[in-house]
Design an enzyme around this catalytic site. Structure first.
Site, PDB file in Angstrom:
ATOM      1  N   ILE A   1       0.856  -1.182   0.000  1.00  0.00           N
ATOM      2  CA  ILE A   1       0.000   0.000   0.000  1.00  0.00           C
ATOM      3  C   ILE A   1       0.892   1.231   0.000  1.00  0.00           C
ATOM      4  O   ILE A   1       1.888   1.287   0.718  1.00  0.00           O
ATOM      5  CB  ILE A   1      -0.917   0.024   1.235  1.00  0.00           C
ATOM      6  CG1 ILE A   1      -1.827  -1.210   1.262  1.00  0.00           C
ATOM      7  CG2 ILE A   1      -1.766   1.296   1.266  1.00  0.00           C
ATOM      8  CD1 ILE A   1      -2.511  -1.425   2.592  1.00  0.00           C
ATOM      9  N   CYS A   2       0.536   2.217  -0.815  1.00  0.00           N
ATOM     10  CA  CYS A   2       1.253   3.485  -0.874  1.00  0.00           C
ATOM     11  C   CYS A   2       2.720   3.214  -1.237  1.00  0.00           C
ATOM     12  O   CYS A   2       2.999   2.441  -2.142  1.00  0.00           O
ATOM     13  CB  CYS A   2       1.080   4.227   0.449  1.00  0.00           C
ATOM     14  SG  CYS A   2       1.536   5.976   0.419  1.00  0.00           S
ATOM     15  N   THR A   3       3.663   3.793  -0.521  1.00  0.00           N
ATOM     16  CA  THR A   3       5.078   3.584  -0.844  1.00  0.00           C
ATOM     17  C   THR A   3       5.608   2.261  -0.311  1.00  0.00           C
ATOM     18  O   THR A   3       6.800   1.969  -0.480  1.00  0.00           O
ATOM     19  CB  THR A   3       5.934   4.741  -0.313  1.00  0.00           C
ATOM     20  OG1 THR A   3       5.722   4.890   1.094  1.00  0.00           O
ATOM     21  CG2 THR A   3       5.596   6.034  -1.038  1.00  0.00           C
TER      22      THR A   3
ATOM     23  N   GLY B   1      -1.812  -0.931  -3.776  1.00  0.00           N
ATOM     24  CA  GLY B   1      -2.708   0.208  -3.684  1.00  0.00           C
ATOM     25  C   GLY B   1      -1.931   1.495  -3.767  1.00  0.00           C
ATOM     26  O   GLY B   1      -0.747   1.554  -3.416  1.00  0.00           O
TER      27      GLY B   1
END
Length: 228
Positions: free
Chosen positions: A102-104, A151
């Site tokens: 998710i994200c970074t 994500g």
């Protein structure tokens, strides 16, 4: 039916909503066991100052059906170069049904060599860094490529969680979970992407986040060199 084992890697400086948005979704069905994985059981402080307590360590974590790596602030730089964390992710990825971020957190997976040859996404401000690690970056909120699921930024973890839950437990369970959460977002501003936020808002945010972006670029270059 066997319990589905899901694990979130947590580390100092992790973004708490990267963890808890998807955690809230995936912990709802009774047939999921969700673990918070730390290097030790010592509570860690998130990027926002929220204390999270690991439930298992890298050594005591069971074999996972889903390994999930959330993103972070400056603490992520240390995670990206931590051999214990990278080795743990490599080991779990061998048998996991899904390897996710998710994200970074996608950048940590890439630093472990687990996203090269796959399509993936991350927070919009770090797409170039993820691409520099040899990943085929797709600017979408959730990206599925075989057993890799990623994500985009922060709140995308909820969409990611519902998508993953639909694959694990079926769409009716995911829909019931969405209803339980009353997840029907109506944001007060149309500023959730750089395209809709406008140049002035984007520039101000990038300026405020410049130290983090620069630190990530430095580690990205080191990780890319290591992967060659």
């Amino acid at each position: 039916m066997d319990q589905i084992q899901i694990g979130f890697l947590i580390y100092p400086g992790v973004i708490q909503l990267d963890v808890m948005g998807a955690y809230q979704v995936l912990a709802f069905p009774p047939n999921t066991d969700v673990h918070l994985i730390g290097k030790t059981l010592t509570p860690i402080v998130s990027n926002e100052g929220v204390t999270l307590t690991p439930t298992v360590t890298l050594e005591t974590c069971p074999p996972l059906d889903v390994i999930c790596v959330p993103g972070g602030g400056m603490g992520q730089v240390e995670a990206m170069k931590d051999p214990e964390i990278l080795d743990f992710l490599k080991q779990q990825s061998v048998t996991a049904q899904y390897v996710t971020g998710i994200c970074t957190g996608s950048m940590i997976l890439a630093a472990a060599g687990l996203l090269q040859g796959y399509k993936a996404t991350c927070h919009w401000a770090f797409r170039d860094q993820l691409a520099a690690l040899g990943v085929d970056v797709v600017p979408k909120r959730v990206v599925i490529d075989r057993n890799r699921i990623t994500g985009a930024g922060v709140t995308s973890g909820i969409d990611f969680g519902l998508t993953l839950l639909g694959l694990l437990c079926g769409e009716p369970v995911a829909q019931m979970t969405q209803l339980m959460m009353e997840y029907t977002p109506e944001p007060p501003f149309d500023a959730g992407t750089p395209e809709t936020a406008g140049e002035e808002v984007v520039a101000a945010l990038l300026q405020a986040g410049k130290p983090l972006v620069n630190a990530f670029w430095t580690q990205t270059q080191a990780s890319a060199a290591h992967l060659r």
